[in-house]
Write a protein that holds these residues in place. Structure first.
Motif, PDB file in Angstrom:
ATOM      1  N   LEU A 571      85.608 114.113  -7.642  1.00 52.35           N
ATOM      2  CA  LEU A 571      84.430 114.828  -8.137  1.00 52.35           C
ATOM      3  C   LEU A 571      83.245 114.706  -7.192  1.00 52.35           C
ATOM      4  CD1 LEU A 571      84.765 113.761 -11.876  1.00 52.35           C
ATOM      5  CD2 LEU A 571      85.069 116.079 -10.987  1.00 52.35           C
ATOM      6  N   CYS A 572      83.168 113.605  -6.441  1.00 54.77           N
ATOM      7  CA  CYS A 572      81.997 113.363  -5.590  1.00 54.77           C
ATOM      8  C   CYS A 572      82.336 113.422  -4.100  1.00 54.77           C
ATOM      9  CB  CYS A 572      81.386 111.996  -5.926  1.00 54.77           C
ATOM     10  SG  CYS A 572      80.773 111.855  -7.608  1.00 54.77           S
ATOM     11  N   LYS A 573      83.460 114.040  -3.753  1.00 54.55           N
ATOM     12  CA  LYS A 573      83.918 114.004  -2.355  1.00 54.55           C
ATOM     13  C   LYS A 573      82.901 114.621  -1.394  1.00 54.55           C
ATOM     14  CE  LYS A 573      86.621 118.200  -3.179  1.00 54.55           C
ATOM     15  NZ  LYS A 573      87.982 118.754  -3.378  1.00 54.55           N
ATOM     16  N   ALA A 574      82.159 115.621  -1.879  1.00 56.39           N
ATOM     17  CA  ALA A 574      81.181 116.274  -0.991  1.00 56.39           C
ATOM     18  C   ALA A 574      79.983 115.376  -0.704  1.00 56.39           C
ATOM     19  CB  ALA A 574      80.715 117.587  -1.615  1.00 56.39           C
ATOM     20  N   MET A 575      79.845 114.280  -1.468  1.00 59.95           N
ATOM     21  CA  MET A 575      78.668 113.421  -1.323  1.00 59.95           C
ATOM     22  C   MET A 575      79.011 112.032  -0.779  1.00 59.95           C
ATOM     23  SD  MET A 575      76.867 114.379  -4.989  1.00 59.95           S
ATOM     24  CE  MET A 575      78.356 114.322  -5.962  1.00 59.95           C
ATOM     25  N   ILE A 576      80.280 111.823  -0.418  1.00 63.32           N
ATOM     26  CA  ILE A 576      80.706 110.485   0.012  1.00 63.32           C
ATOM     27  C   ILE A 576      80.082 110.096   1.352  1.00 63.32           C
ATOM     28  CG2 ILE A 576      82.694 109.127   0.759  1.00 63.32           C
ATOM     29  CD1 ILE A 576      84.299 110.518  -1.430  1.00 63.32           C
ATOM     30  N   GLY A 577      80.079 111.034   2.283  1.00 64.73           N
ATOM     31  CA  GLY A 577      79.410 110.772   3.559  1.00 64.73           C
ATOM     32  C   GLY A 577      80.125 109.752   4.419  1.00 64.73           C
ATOM     33  N   ASP A 578      79.340 108.937   5.116  1.00 62.33           N
ATOM     34  CA  ASP A 578      79.881 108.048   6.151  1.00 62.33           C
ATOM     35  C   ASP A 578      80.602 106.817   5.614  1.00 62.33           C
ATOM     36  OD1 ASP A 578      78.793 109.744   8.014  1.00 62.33           O
ATOM     37  OD2 ASP A 578      76.908 108.623   8.191  1.00 62.33           O
ATOM     38  N   ILE A 579      80.591 106.625   4.319  1.00 64.43           N
ATOM     39  CA  ILE A 579      81.185 105.389   3.781  1.00 64.43           C
ATOM     40  C   ILE A 579      82.661 105.554   3.454  1.00 64.43           C
ATOM     41  CG2 ILE A 579      79.002 104.554   2.845  1.00 64.43           C
ATOM     42  CD1 ILE A 579      79.924 105.545   0.122  1.00 64.43           C
ATOM     43  N   ALA A 580      83.226 106.741   3.742  1.00 56.46           N
ATOM     44  CA  ALA A 580      84.622 106.980   3.383  1.00 56.46           C
ATOM     45  C   ALA A 580      85.550 105.964   4.030  1.00 56.46           C
ATOM     46  CB  ALA A 580      85.023 108.399   3.774  1.00 56.46           C
ATOM     47  N   GLU A 581      85.347 105.708   5.324  1.00 54.57           N
ATOM     48  CA  GLU A 581      86.247 104.796   6.032  1.00 54.57           C
ATOM     49  C   GLU A 581      86.125 103.380   5.483  1.00 54.57           C
ATOM     50  OE1 GLU A 581      87.223 103.289  10.592  1.00 54.57           O
ATOM     51  OE2 GLU A 581      85.765 104.892  10.229  1.00 54.57           O
ATOM     52  N   THR A 582      84.906 102.969   5.164  1.00 51.03           N
ATOM     53  CA  THR A 582      84.702 101.630   4.602  1.00 51.03           C
ATOM     54  C   THR A 582      85.398 101.497   3.251  1.00 51.03           C
ATOM     55  OG1 THR A 582      82.549 101.510   5.698  1.00 51.03           O
ATOM     56  CG2 THR A 582      82.954  99.963   3.893  1.00 51.03           C
ATOM     57  N   ALA A 583      85.244 102.531   2.406  1.00 47.08           N
ATOM     58  CA  ALA A 583      85.886 102.504   1.089  1.00 47.08           C
ATOM     59  C   ALA A 583      87.405 102.492   1.226  1.00 47.08           C
ATOM     60  CB  ALA A 583      85.435 103.706   0.271  1.00 47.08           C
ATOM     61  N   LEU A 584      87.912 103.266   2.169  1.00 53.17           N
ATOM     62  CA  LEU A 584      89.353 103.294   2.384  1.00 53.17           C
ATOM     63  C   LEU A 584      89.867 101.916   2.791  1.00 53.17           C
ATOM     64  CD1 LEU A 584      91.918 104.991   2.485  1.00 53.17           C
ATOM     65  CD2 LEU A 584      91.357 105.592   4.841  1.00 53.17           C
ATOM     66  N   GLY A 585      89.116 101.234   3.639  1.00 53.82           N
ATOM     67  CA  GLY A 585      89.517  99.893   4.050  1.00 53.82           C
ATOM     68  C   GLY A 585      89.546  98.932   2.888  1.00 53.82           C
ATOM     69  N   ALA A 586      88.669  99.153   1.898  1.00 51.62           N
ATOM     70  CA  ALA A 586      88.585  98.235   0.762  1.00 51.62           C
ATOM     71  C   ALA A 586      89.769  98.375  -0.191  1.00 51.62           C
ATOM     72  CB  ALA A 586      87.279  98.458   0.004  1.00 51.62           C
ATOM     73  N   ILE A 587      90.495  99.486  -0.103  1.00 53.46           N
ATOM     74  CA  ILE A 587      91.632  99.658  -1.017  1.00 53.46           C
ATOM     75  C   ILE A 587      92.967  99.534  -0.291  1.00 53.46           C
ATOM     76  CG2 ILE A 587      90.259 101.196  -2.475  1.00 53.46           C
ATOM     77  CD1 ILE A 587      91.962 103.531  -1.429  1.00 53.46           C
ATOM     78  N   GLY A 588      92.922  99.237   0.997  1.00 51.73           N
ATOM     79  CA  GLY A 588      94.151  99.181   1.786  1.00 51.73           C
ATOM     80  C   GLY A 588      95.185  98.226   1.235  1.00 51.73           C
ATOM     81  N   ASP A 589      94.748  97.102   0.665  1.00 53.52           N
ATOM     82  CA  ASP A 589      95.709  96.122   0.164  1.00 53.52           C
ATOM     83  C   ASP A 589      96.481  96.626  -1.049  1.00 53.52           C
ATOM     84  OD1 ASP A 589      93.124  95.949  -1.162  1.00 53.52           O
ATOM     85  OD2 ASP A 589      93.984  94.281  -2.285  1.00 53.52           O
ATOM     86  N   LEU A 590      95.958  97.694  -1.682  1.00 48.30           N
ATOM     87  CA  LEU A 590      96.636  98.250  -2.852  1.00 48.30           C
ATOM     88  C   LEU A 590      97.570  99.403  -2.494  1.00 48.30           C
ATOM     89  CD1 LEU A 590      93.638  98.254  -5.370  1.00 48.30           C
ATOM     90  CD2 LEU A 590      95.560  96.660  -5.308  1.00 48.30           C
ATOM     91  N   LEU A 591      97.520  99.833  -1.237  1.00 52.06           N
ATOM     92  CA  LEU A 591      98.387 100.933  -0.796  1.00 52.06           C
ATOM     93  C   LEU A 591      99.726 100.384  -0.326  1.00 52.06           C
ATOM     94  CD1 LEU A 591      95.772 103.099   1.133  1.00 52.06           C
ATOM     95  CD2 LEU A 591      96.568 103.358  -1.222  1.00 52.06           C
ATOM     96  N   VAL A 592     100.222  99.463  -1.072  1.00 47.99           N
ATOM     97  CA  VAL A 592     101.504  98.822  -0.772  1.00 47.99           C
ATOM     98  C   VAL A 592     102.448  99.132  -1.920  1.00 47.99           C
ATOM     99  CG1 VAL A 592     102.702  96.647  -0.393  1.00 47.99           C
ATOM    100  CG2 VAL A 592     100.402  96.986   0.536  1.00 47.99           C
ATOM    101  N   ILE A 593     103.604  99.655  -1.583  1.00 49.20           N
ATOM    102  CA  ILE A 593     104.573 100.049  -2.603  1.00 49.20           C
ATOM    103  C   ILE A 593     105.666  99.003  -2.701  1.00 49.20           C
ATOM    104  CG2 ILE A 593     106.272 101.792  -3.268  1.00 49.20           C
ATOM    105  CD1 ILE A 593     104.562 103.801  -1.688  1.00 49.20           C
ATOM    106  N   LYS A 594     105.854  98.521  -3.912  1.00 42.65           N
ATOM    107  CA  LYS A 594     106.928  97.559  -4.146  1.00 42.65           C
ATOM    108  C   LYS A 594     107.569  97.897  -5.485  1.00 42.65           C
ATOM    109  CE  LYS A 594     108.136  92.670  -4.282  1.00 42.65           C
ATOM    110  NZ  LYS A 594     107.662  91.278  -4.259  1.00 42.65           N
TER     111      LYS A 594
END
Length: 886
Positions: A571-594
């Motif tokens: 819903l807020c993708k147009a307003m995320i701005g420069d923090i996208a990469e930082t936010a992506l890094g914060a969820i990286g540990d959950l992008l693990v499939i087991k």
């Protein structure tokens, strides 16, 4: 013979006899029931002075009942006048012997008394008033000693008979034939004309003589029940007299009987009558004074019954006020009475016990419904009614809060679920108030929210967040707030202030899962708020990726937060701005499939269903992959950085597929792992397509690699439905990214899918292929692709349709769905200018089969959709065939 019946019944009911003997006994019992003279044997058995066991005697009465009912219904006239006379004599003789004052032996058990009362009632229906006009006089005489109603056992039976009679001739919940209804009307008319006065006086005497006796509880209780049931169809003036009412009112002071007295009053007030008469009755009873003197609170069960009585009065008054034509004097009377009763109803609404509160829900609902109607008629709220509505709203708000005895279990606790159900119903009252007076609703709720958000008790804070959610929902819901209210600057301004208060508050420091979850739900629900407060988005993202949200230690909160996080990003993708990469890094540990399998029988290797046996929350985890796709595709991410981020997510999945595939055919968990990997690729692709960034060739190349990895996986595990399902899913989601580049891969996909696809899978695949045809019509690659896949696809379709449904309803439905999908697919081919593919060198041999199949399904199906679709497709196919032979 009587002894034989007794022996047969005892054997039939025994659990310790040979099964063959048991069957013989049951057959004998049925034979007795069906025989023309079985009732005589059983009546004699029941009447015998040597009492048989209760089970045997109960069976005997059942047989007699069957004969009476059959005679009553005219099905079998087994009883002539002589037989009926003997039944009457036998019943009277038994009652005199067993229930007369001279008998001091132990009386029958309650269930036997009820059964005997039912038998006597059936006979009453056959004999009153013509052959037994003195029915009531005879039973009253048996209940008396020296002219006084002192024979307790006789009275008990008589009252049970009266209750049974009501059930048979006056219970409105029982559906009856027209003949039975007419018979019952006649009997009630006869009772009212000949016996009702004496019966009403008898009940009064019973209350006078038995209420205060130590052994009088059961008799008084049953007498009150009789009055409460019979009052619905007798002359109310026989009961509503000063003397009678004073008796019933006085019983309200008897702790053991006050509940029954209260229920009797409820039945008296419930009696259907004209509005003027009902108002007169309610005024005469003067219940407000009575209720105010009752000891409420100490006995929850009694309080609940008083609440029910209050509800009966109030709903009747509201119904009267809702009448379209009512004299002004009656309106004023009803309004004054309602003002006297509503404070009691609202007090019961606030009761700590939900069962008591629920008793007055109809009153609250009816009143608010009436006020909404009057608002539509432009009738303003009077001060008194405004006071009622205000009091209701404040009471509802208090009831919406978790009480001190309850904790938050997120729907896993029965008592909490009951509270949540009550809360849902209370919320409807609150919404109704919003529709009646939006200013009252907005001011009250905003005040509650602002106050609660300053507290530290989790229950207070949770209430505030819940009400903030109710307010924001109401702002979007036409049923809760009129359009004027929804669009008013005041309504939006108050919501804005409450959300600002929430985002600046310290409520998350409490660390309670209920608060955390509600907070995140509200952030997502009110995403528009962040359009004007974009500076808060980094703060919200930080909260989402913290232990409050997607990294919560509460599993239910964590898993729900994955979805909420994705929704917020979307819903807020147009307003995320420069923090996208930082936010992506914060969820990286959950992008693990087991993948994890649920515990199952070691011999159970069924993996045919998507996600079979999984316990790993993969459906929820996929939301994180989709959110990641959006993150890497917002405009603020450079092209080079995007490729790096995509590789960071896809490469571990590719590696996992490479490691899992060799052992997956023998290992169910690894097969499930492959399924999850493929689903993650498709979901990640959907996020990228939704991110808004232009798809570049390097991005396309990464997903071409993904498509080939999926095809390799499908080739290895094509026998598993979950793998076929995941491959279709992934390919469909990669279409917006790959564009025409996907077309050369489709023939390979089709060949691997069609090897073992079920009917539902074929239906899904035809839909997917239809979307491709529509998306890429006119493109050279589309024709070539379709030319390669059409014949194998048609062969698969024809084979599936040739399999008989074997009489199974589910299979017949699947076959019908397949025909619909097939015809829809063919129509899509024709409508998108691809009809020539049917006449190509590759597919021309199939054209006649296609024509024959369409003609067959169109002419033989009873389904209107198939007939209509086939009639549209057939002439166009025939035209293609004719041209192909020219």
């Amino acid at each position: 013979m009587e002894d034989q019946v007794e022996q047969a019944v005892e054997i039939a009911l025994s659990s310790n006899v040979d099964s063959n003997l048991k069957q013989q006994a049951m057959a004998f019992c049925n034979q007795i029931k069906e025989s023309s003279d079985g009732w005589q044997v059983c009546l004699a058995l029941f009447m015998s002075e040597r009492k048989r066991s209760p089970a045997v005697r109960f069976f005997a009465l059942q047989v007699v009942d069957d004969a009476l009912v059959k005679h009553l219904n005219g099905n079998q006239k087994q009883l002539d006048e002589s037989s009926l006379a003997s039944v009457k004599d036998a019943l009277l003789s038994y009652i005199q012997r067993e229930y007369g004052p001279q008998n001091t032996a132990e009386t029958d058990a309650v269930f036997m008394q009820n059964k005997l009362a039912q038998t006597i009632t059936y006979f009453f229906l056959l004999s009153y008033p013509h052959t037994w006009p003195t029915f009531y006089d005879d039973l009253i005489a048996l209940s008396s000693i020296g002219g006084h109603l002192q024979n307790a056992r006789g009275l008990q039976l008589f009252l049970r008979i009266l209750l049974s009679q009501h059930d048979e001739i006056a219970d409105t919940l029982i559906q009856r034939s027209n003949d039975d209804a007419r018979r019952n009307v006649t009997i009630k008319d006869e009772i009212r004309a000949a016996d009702m006065n004496k019966l009403a006086d008898l009940w009064r005497q019973i209350l006078v003589q038995w209420t205060n006796r130590e052994d009088g509880y059961l008799i008084t209780d049953n007498c009150l029940r009789v009055i409460g049931s019979w009052v619905s169809w007798i002359d109310i003036s026989l009961i509503v007299t000063p003397q009678y009412m004073q008796l019933i009112f006085s019983i309200l002071g008897n702790e053991s009987l006050r509940g029954a007295a209260c229920e009797t009053l409820s039945e008296i007030v419930s009696k259907k009558m004209k509005s003027a008469d009902k108002l007169e009755l309610i005024g005469l009873l003067n219940l407000p004074q009575l209720i105010s003197q009752l000891p409420l609170g100490s006995d929850p069960e009694f309080t609940e019954k008083v609440a029910r009585l209050t509800n009966v009065v109030c709903t009747d008054l509201i119904k009267i006020l809702d009448e379209s034509q009512l004299p002004p004097q009656l309106i004023e009377t009803a309004e004054n009475l309602l003002e006297q009763y509503m404070p009691f109803a609202i007090t019961f609404l606030s009761n700590e016990f939900d069962d008591t509160s629920s008793e007055v829900f109809p009153t609250i609902s009816d009143l608010l419904s009436l006020l909404r109607k009057e608002k539509k008629r432009n009738h303003p709220l009077t001060p008194n009614r405004l006071a009622m509505v205000t009091s209701i709203l404040k009471t509802v708000i208090v009831k919406l809060k978790y009480d001190e005895t309850m904790d938050f279990h997120n729907g896993s606790d029965d008592s909490e679920n009951e509270f949540l159900d009550i809360r849902t119903r209370l919320r409807l009252f609150q919404d109704a108030v919003a529709a009646i007076d939006e200013d009252l609703f907005m001011d009250t709720i905003s005040s509650v929210v602002m106050d609660c958000l300053s507290k530290q008790d989790w229950r207070e804070v949770e209430l505030g967040l819940f009400e903030l959610g109710a307010y924001s929902d109401g702002l979007r819901n036409a049923a809760a707030l009129p359009a004027k209210g929804r669009e008013s600057s005041k309504a939006i301004g108050l919501l804005d202030n409450m959300l600002l208060r929430m985002t600046s508050s310290n409520v998350l420091s409490i660390g309670h899962p209920a608060i955390n979850l509600l907070y995140l739900e509200l952030v997502v629900k009110n995403s528009k708020f962040f359009e004007s407060h974009q500076h808060l988005i980094p703060q919200m993202l930080e909260i989402f990726v913290s232990g409050v949200g997607i990294h919560s230690s509460y599993v239910q909160v964590q898993v729900r937060s994955w979805f909420l996080f994705y929704r917020f990003i979307k819903l807020c993708k147009a307003m995320i701005g420069d923090i996208a990469e930082t936010a992506l890094g914060a969820i990286g540990d959950l992008l693990v499939i087991k993948a994890e399998l649920a515990q199952r029988d070691e011999n159970d290797s069924d993996m045919s269903e998507p996600g079979a046996g999984e316990t790993d929350n993969i459906d929820s985890r996929l939301y994180l992959f989709e959110a990641s796709g959006i993150f890497v595709s917002v405009d603020s991410v450079s092209d080079d950085k995007q490729i790096t981020l995509i590789k960071n997510i896809l490469n571990p999945i590719f590696l996992d597929l490479e490691q899992s595939l060799p052992r997956a055919p023998e290992d169910s968990r690894l097969a499930l792992q492959v399924h999850h990997d493929m689903m993650a690729i498709g979901t990640f692709a959907r996020g990228i397509a939704d991110g808004g960034k232009q798809i570049t060739e390097p991005v396309r190349e990464q997903f071409l690699l993904a498509s080939r990895a999926i095809l390799v996986s499908l080739e290895t595990l094509s026998g598993l439905e979950i793998i076929r399902e995941a491959s279709r899913f992934a390919f469909a989601r990669m279409v917006p990214i790959l564009g025409q580049s996907i077309l050369p891969e489709i023939p390979i996909l089709v060949n691997r899918l069609l090897t073992e696809s079920s009917t539902p899978e074929l239906i899904d695949f035809m839909s997917f292929l239809g979307q491709l045809i529509h998306s890429f019509k006119g493109e050279p690659g589309m024709f070539d692709m379709l030319d390669q896949v059409l014949t194998p696809l048609l062969n698969g379709i024809f084979y599936a349709l040739s399999v008989s449904a074997n009489g199974s309803t589910d299979e017949e439905i699947q076959q019908t769905d397949m025909k619909k999908a097939y015809l829809s697919f063919m129509l899509g081919v024709l409508n998108n200018g691809m009809g020539a593919v049917l006449a190509s060198n590759t597919n021309r041999p199939m054209l006649d089969s296609v024509l024959q199949s369409v003609a067959h399904y169109t002419t033989t199906s009873n389904d209107s959709f198939i007939k209509k679709m086939g009639s549209s497709v057939y002439p166009r196919l025939e035209e293609i065939r004719n041209k192909s032979y020219q």
